[in-house]
Design an enzyme around this catalytic site. Structure first.
Site, mmCIF file in Angstrom:
data_model
loop_
_atom_site.group_PDB
_atom_site.id
_atom_site.type_symbol
_atom_site.label_atom_id
_atom_site.label_comp_id
_atom_site.label_asym_id
_atom_site.label_seq_id
_atom_site.Cartn_x
_atom_site.Cartn_y
_atom_site.Cartn_z
ATOM 1 N N ASP A 153 0.994 -1.259 -0.006
ATOM 2 C CA ASP A 153 -0.004 0.125 -0.091
ATOM 3 C C ASP A 153 0.987 1.268 0.141
ATOM 4 O O ASP A 153 1.876 1.406 0.654
ATOM 5 C CB ASP A 153 -0.869 -0.064 1.192
ATOM 6 C CG ASP A 153 -2.000 0.957 1.199
ATOM 7 O OD1 ASP A 153 -1.880 2.055 0.573
ATOM 8 O OD2 ASP A 153 -3.051 0.752 1.743
ATOM 9 N N HIS A 197 -0.399 4.682 0.140
ATOM 10 C CA HIS A 197 -1.158 5.707 0.421
ATOM 11 C C HIS A 197 -0.431 6.730 1.691
ATOM 12 O O HIS A 197 -0.965 6.825 2.651
ATOM 13 C CB HIS A 197 -2.764 5.236 0.748
ATOM 14 C CG HIS A 197 -3.586 4.670 -0.283
ATOM 15 N ND1 HIS A 197 -3.434 3.158 -0.492
ATOM 16 C CD2 HIS A 197 -4.166 5.213 -1.204
ATOM 17 C CE1 HIS A 197 -4.084 3.121 -1.635
ATOM 18 N NE2 HIS A 197 -4.506 4.359 -1.908
#
Length: 141
Positions: free
Chosen positions: A11, A13
């Protein structure tokens, strides 16, 4: 209190992760942000190295679920972390899902606090409520 935080797995983000760090700092926590692309075992190693009392993992779009299945195994490996508060938040499934199904699933993985699609301040309030509850339990013993 010390918090290790970051984004699990593949991930990336980073914006949400940075906002979490800023909010934790504003509430007086000492933050060790591991950033993005962090493997679960790296979180546990950082908790040991820093002496953190809280491990807070963020994730979007279900990335965390595969990694979260290893939480119980790692908690058994790091037995000195029995009092560690384990928290996860973000969008914890691919697409959408309801919290009634998702929260128990992640608690079964070993998390104390699960914030599926919960705003950041509400999640941090949940953390502070748990800390107060644990302090109350200790003072009542």
């Amino acid at each position: 209190m010390k918090v290790v935080t970051g984004v699990v797995g593949n991930d990336i983000h980073v914006v949400a992760n940075r906002l979490i760090e800023l909010s934790l700092n504003a509430r007086g926590y000492e933050v060790f942000n591991l950033g993005v692309n962090t493997y679960l075992e790296e979180f546990f190693d950082a908790v040991v190295e820093t002496g953190a009392e809280i491990l807070m993992i963020s994730s979007l779009n279900g990335e965390a679920e595969g990694w979260s299945r290893e939480v119980k195994l790692l908690k058994a490996k790091y037995k000195q972390l029995d009092d560690l508060i384990m928290m996860i938040g973000g969008n914890l499934v691919v697409g959408t899902g309801n919290a009634e199904d998702i929260v128990p699933r992640y608690k079964n993985y070993g998390f104390d606090i699960v914030c599926h699609q919960v705003d950041l301040n509400t999640g941090l309030d949940m953390l502070e409520d748990l800390i107060k509850d644990r302090e109350l339990e200790v003072s009542n013993k």
